[in-house]
Design an enzyme around this catalytic site. Structure first.
Site, short mmCIF file in Angstrom:
data_model
loop_
_atom_site.label_atom_id
_atom_site.label_comp_id
_atom_site.label_asym_id
_atom_site.label_seq_id
_atom_site.Cartn_x
_atom_site.Cartn_y
_atom_site.Cartn_z
N GLU A 46 -64.30 33.61 11.71
CA GLU A 46 -63.68 33.06 10.49
C GLU A 46 -62.27 33.63 10.43
O GLU A 46 -62.07 34.82 10.26
CB GLU A 46 -64.49 33.49 9.26
N ASP A 57 -60.86 37.65 -2.49
CA ASP A 57 -60.77 38.76 -1.56
C ASP A 57 -60.55 40.09 -2.26
O ASP A 57 -59.78 40.20 -3.22
CB ASP A 57 -59.62 38.52 -0.57
#
Length: 256
Positions: A46, A57
């Protein structure tokens, strides 16, 4: 056949997908890191496209994004780096990022260039399902790219089934509604994954967020087809002059 589909046909369980940030730790680290991941035995990569405001994130991946942007990474630069990369990288590769920079680049142009290099699929966490269905999904499909939706422990059964019907690569089971990199209660995660398993979904399920070592990887794989590791791997690359060596050690510790 798409490499993601092929992978899940060949290998049903213990699939290891590792996240890395394009242009980190150095601008030209993208391909060496990907090659080291493949050579160490990961099943899928990824590849994160750095963005200044990454909603999902945690601080470690945010910091890697900031460093990559400071290094000069852009979507255009990334596609330049990926030109011809299939001569050495054969595992499935998914681009993960956010809509704002993709729209600035031009959505159809982005999909076309992604398919040209070629990558296999996209994860865009802030693309709503309505807009996917009514505007962007047809473009993604036109270029033969898989699209992966995310679900969380709070996602209703009805919505899980809906997102499963729209996903074309696998379903990304976020282990909790927090950001990446935080420790998780794996008992709670297991009951959530058991619930997903009981739904007998169309897509394979990979679990991410909080998977960091051999123990958490194994636990995640008990009720899912595999797991995604991001923050722990980015940490392993911090302050190392030997990206390939650090990658090999990290993946070996998880797999063996």
């Amino acid at each position: 056949m798409n490499r993601i589909s092929d992978l899940f046909q060949r290998k049903k369980n213990n699939i290891l997908n590792v996240y890395c940030t394009a242009g980190y730790p150095q601008l030209n680290s993208t391909l060496p890191v990907m090659k080291a991941l493949q050579d160490s035995g990961v099943d899928m990569i990824e590849l994160g496209m750095p963005y200044s405001d990454p909603l999902a994130d945690g601080p470690v991946i945010q910091a890697s994004s900031s460093k990559a942007l400071a290094n000069g990474m852009t979507i255009a630069t990334l596609f330049e780096q990926l030109r011809g990369f299939r001569q050495q990288i054969h595992v499935p590769v998914i681009l993960m990022g956010y809509m704002n920079p993709v729209l600035q680049y031009g959505f159809e142009k982005f999909c076309q260039h992604a398919a040209d290099v070629p990558v296999d699929g996209l994860i865009l966490p802030d693309l709503p399902e309505y807009e996917y269905e009514n505007e962007y999904g047809a473009i993604i499909q036109r270029y033969g790219l898989k699209f992966i939706f995310l679900v969380t422990p709070e996602t209703s059964e009805e919505r899980i089934r809906r997102l499963d019907s729209l996903s074309t690569g696998f379903l990304y089971a976020v282990s909790s509604s927090s950001t990446t990199g935080k420790d998780k209660d794996m008992h709670a995660v297991n009951s959530y994954l058991q619930r997903l398993q009981d739904l007998q979904l169309k897509n394979p399920v990979l679990v991410g967020f909080g998977i960091k070592d051999k123990a958490t990887f194994r636990q995640a794989c008990e009720h899912a087809n595999g797991a995604i590791i991001g923050t722990a791997f980015i940490k392993a690359l911090e302050n190392t002059p030997d990206v390939e060596g650090a990658t090999k050690k990290f993946i070996t510790d998880i797999k063996n």
